[in-house]
Motif scaffolding. Structure first.
Motif, PDB file in Angstrom:
ATOM      1  N   MET A   1       0.863  -1.115  -0.038  1.00 46.82           N
ATOM      2  CA  MET A   1       0.004   0.183   0.096  1.00 46.82           C
ATOM      3  C   MET A   1       0.670   1.340   0.142  1.00 46.82           C
ATOM      4  N   MET A   2       1.968   1.356   0.795  1.00 44.69           N
ATOM      5  CA  MET A   2       2.636   2.320   1.029  1.00 44.69           C
ATOM      6  C   MET A   2       3.339   2.740  -0.590  1.00 44.69           C
ATOM      7  N   GLU A   3       3.735   1.665  -1.174  1.00 48.26           N
ATOM      8  CA  GLU A   3       4.376   1.890  -2.625  1.00 48.26           C
ATOM      9  C   GLU A   3       3.250   2.661  -3.508  1.00 48.26           C
ATOM     10  N   HIS A   4       2.173   2.317  -3.606  1.00 48.72           N
ATOM     11  CA  HIS A   4       1.143   2.937  -4.160  1.00 48.72           C
ATOM     12  C   HIS A   4       1.086   4.522  -3.860  1.00 48.72           C
ATOM     13  N   LEU A   5       1.001   4.497  -2.503  1.00 49.85           N
ATOM     14  CA  LEU A   5       0.757   6.006  -2.027  1.00 49.85           C
ATOM     15  C   LEU A   5       2.063   6.911  -2.560  1.00 49.85           C
ATOM     16  N   GLU A   6       3.240   6.262  -2.494  1.00 46.82           N
ATOM     17  CA  GLU A   6       4.440   7.084  -3.006  1.00 46.82           C
ATOM     18  C   GLU A   6       4.532   7.223  -4.572  1.00 46.82           C
ATOM     19  N   VAL A   7       3.930   6.480  -5.194  1.00 48.24           N
ATOM     20  CA  VAL A   7       3.451   6.514  -6.552  1.00 48.24           C
ATOM     21  C   VAL A   7       2.778   7.556  -6.879  1.00 48.24           C
ATOM     22  N   TYR A   8       1.582   7.679  -5.998  1.00 45.78           N
ATOM     23  CA  TYR A   8       0.547   8.778  -6.312  1.00 45.78           C
ATOM     24  C   TYR A   8       1.208  10.017  -5.744  1.00 45.78           C
ATOM     25  N   ARG A   9       1.895  10.313  -4.824  1.00 43.79           N
ATOM     26  CA  ARG A   9       2.337  11.428  -4.240  1.00 43.79           C
ATOM     27  C   ARG A   9       3.185  11.960  -5.800  1.00 43.79           C
ATOM     28  N   PHE A  10       4.246  10.910  -6.016  1.00 43.65           N
ATOM     29  CA  PHE A  10       5.005  11.554  -7.182  1.00 43.65           C
ATOM     30  C   PHE A  10       4.281  11.579  -8.431  1.00 43.65           C
ATOM     31  N   VAL A  11       3.417  11.159  -8.821  1.00 41.85           N
ATOM     32  CA  VAL A  11       2.548  11.415 -10.065  1.00 41.85           C
ATOM     33  C   VAL A  11       1.831  12.896 -10.068  1.00 41.85           C
ATOM     34  N   VAL A  12       1.408  13.012  -8.640  1.00 44.09           N
ATOM     35  CA  VAL A  12       0.682  14.302  -8.404  1.00 44.09           C
ATOM     36  C   VAL A  12       1.590  15.463  -8.379  1.00 44.09           C
ATOM     37  N   GLN A  13       2.858  15.271  -8.008  1.00 46.10           N
ATOM     38  CA  GLN A  13       3.628  16.348  -7.778  1.00 46.10           C
ATOM     39  C   GLN A  13       4.361  16.694  -9.274  1.00 46.10           C
ATOM     40  N   SER A  14       4.515  15.538  -9.938  1.00 44.94           N
ATOM     41  CA  SER A  14       5.240  15.685 -11.111  1.00 44.94           C
ATOM     42  C   SER A  14       4.344  16.523 -12.354  1.00 44.94           C
ATOM     43  N   ILE A  15       3.038  16.148 -12.084  1.00 43.39           N
ATOM     44  CA  ILE A  15       1.918  16.761 -12.835  1.00 43.39           C
ATOM     45  C   ILE A  15       2.146  18.255 -12.646  1.00 43.39           C
ATOM     46  N   GLY A  16       2.106  18.767 -11.368  1.00 40.10           N
ATOM     47  CA  GLY A  16       2.154  20.205 -10.965  1.00 40.10           C
ATOM     48  C   GLY A  16       3.375  20.707 -11.449  1.00 40.10           C
ATOM     49  N   ASP A  17       4.667  20.021 -11.289  1.00 45.95           N
ATOM     50  CA  ASP A  17       5.963  20.651 -11.625  1.00 45.95           C
ATOM     51  C   ASP A  17       6.112  20.751 -13.178  1.00 45.95           C
ATOM     52  N   ARG A  18       5.686  19.918 -13.776  1.00 49.10           N
ATOM     53  CA  ARG A  18       5.749  19.755 -15.358  1.00 49.10           C
ATOM     54  C   ARG A  18       4.973  20.559 -16.210  1.00 49.10           C
ATOM     55  N   THR A  19       3.796  20.850 -15.491  1.00 50.92           N
ATOM     56  CA  THR A  19       2.966  22.081 -15.946  1.00 50.92           C
ATOM     57  C   THR A  19       3.083  23.545 -15.614  1.00 50.92           C
ATOM     58  N   GLY A  20       3.570  23.481 -14.540  1.00 49.24           N
ATOM     59  CA  GLY A  20       3.844  24.812 -13.969  1.00 49.24           C
ATOM     60  C   GLY A  20       2.308  25.505 -13.584  1.00 49.24           C
ATOM     61  N   ALA A  21       1.450  24.537 -13.470  1.00 47.77           N
ATOM     62  CA  ALA A  21      -0.010  25.173 -13.128  1.00 47.77           C
ATOM     63  C   ALA A  21      -0.111  24.790 -11.610  1.00 47.77           C
ATOM     64  N   SER A  22      -0.781  25.686 -11.235  1.00 44.54           N
ATOM     65  CA  SER A  22      -1.321  25.618  -9.656  1.00 44.54           C
ATOM     66  C   SER A  22      -2.046  24.570  -9.568  1.00 44.54           C
ATOM     67  N   ASP A  23      -2.220  23.921  -8.060  1.00 42.29           N
ATOM     68  CA  ASP A  23      -3.065  22.900  -7.788  1.00 42.29           C
ATOM     69  C   ASP A  23      -4.674  23.286  -7.975  1.00 42.29           C
ATOM     70  N   SER A  24      -4.875  24.529  -7.745  1.00 40.13           N
ATOM     71  CA  SER A  24      -6.113  24.867  -8.238  1.00 40.13           C
ATOM     72  C   SER A  24      -6.678  24.679  -9.795  1.00 40.13           C
ATOM     73  N   LEU A  25      -5.656  25.401 -10.433  1.00 40.31           N
ATOM     74  CA  LEU A  25      -5.920  25.330 -12.078  1.00 40.31           C
ATOM     75  C   LEU A  25      -6.111  23.765 -12.378  1.00 40.31           C
TER      76      LEU A  25
END
Length: 103
Positions: free
Chosen positions: A1-25
């Protein structure tokens, strides 16, 4: 389960970082994308409840996963995320239903 959560956190963070868009947007864009995808998959009009309810379900599911990933509810953030995700799909559905009723 922890592995899935780490992947989830990484994907969410990567999307924000790569797009430069705010979380709200990103929530606004995700809500609209889910609505149009639900419209295509269900073949139901955007004026019906079906695409909007898909957005609401996706927003709630995302926040439940966030709760699991963070270990606690972060209510101001959770509520704001849900509002950002469902606001424009709701406005679009209501506007289309209103236009349909006037015709």
């Amino acid at each position: 389960m922890m592995e899935h959560l780490e992947v989830y956190r990484f994907v969410v963070q990567s999307i924000g970082d790569r797009t430069g868009a705010s979380d709200s947007l990103l929530h606004v864009h995700a809500g609209m994308a889910v609505m149009f995808l639900a419209r295509l998959l269900t073949r139901r009009s955007l004026a019906t409840w079906t695409p909007f309810l898909a957005v609401l379900a996706a927003a709630l599911a995302k926040e439940i996963v966030d709760r699991i990933a963070h270990g606690a509810w972060r209510m101001p953030d959770t509520i704001f995320d849900i509002i950002n995700t469902i606001f424009w799909p709701l406005v679009l559905m209501v506007g289309l239903r209103w236009r349909r009723a006037r015709s």
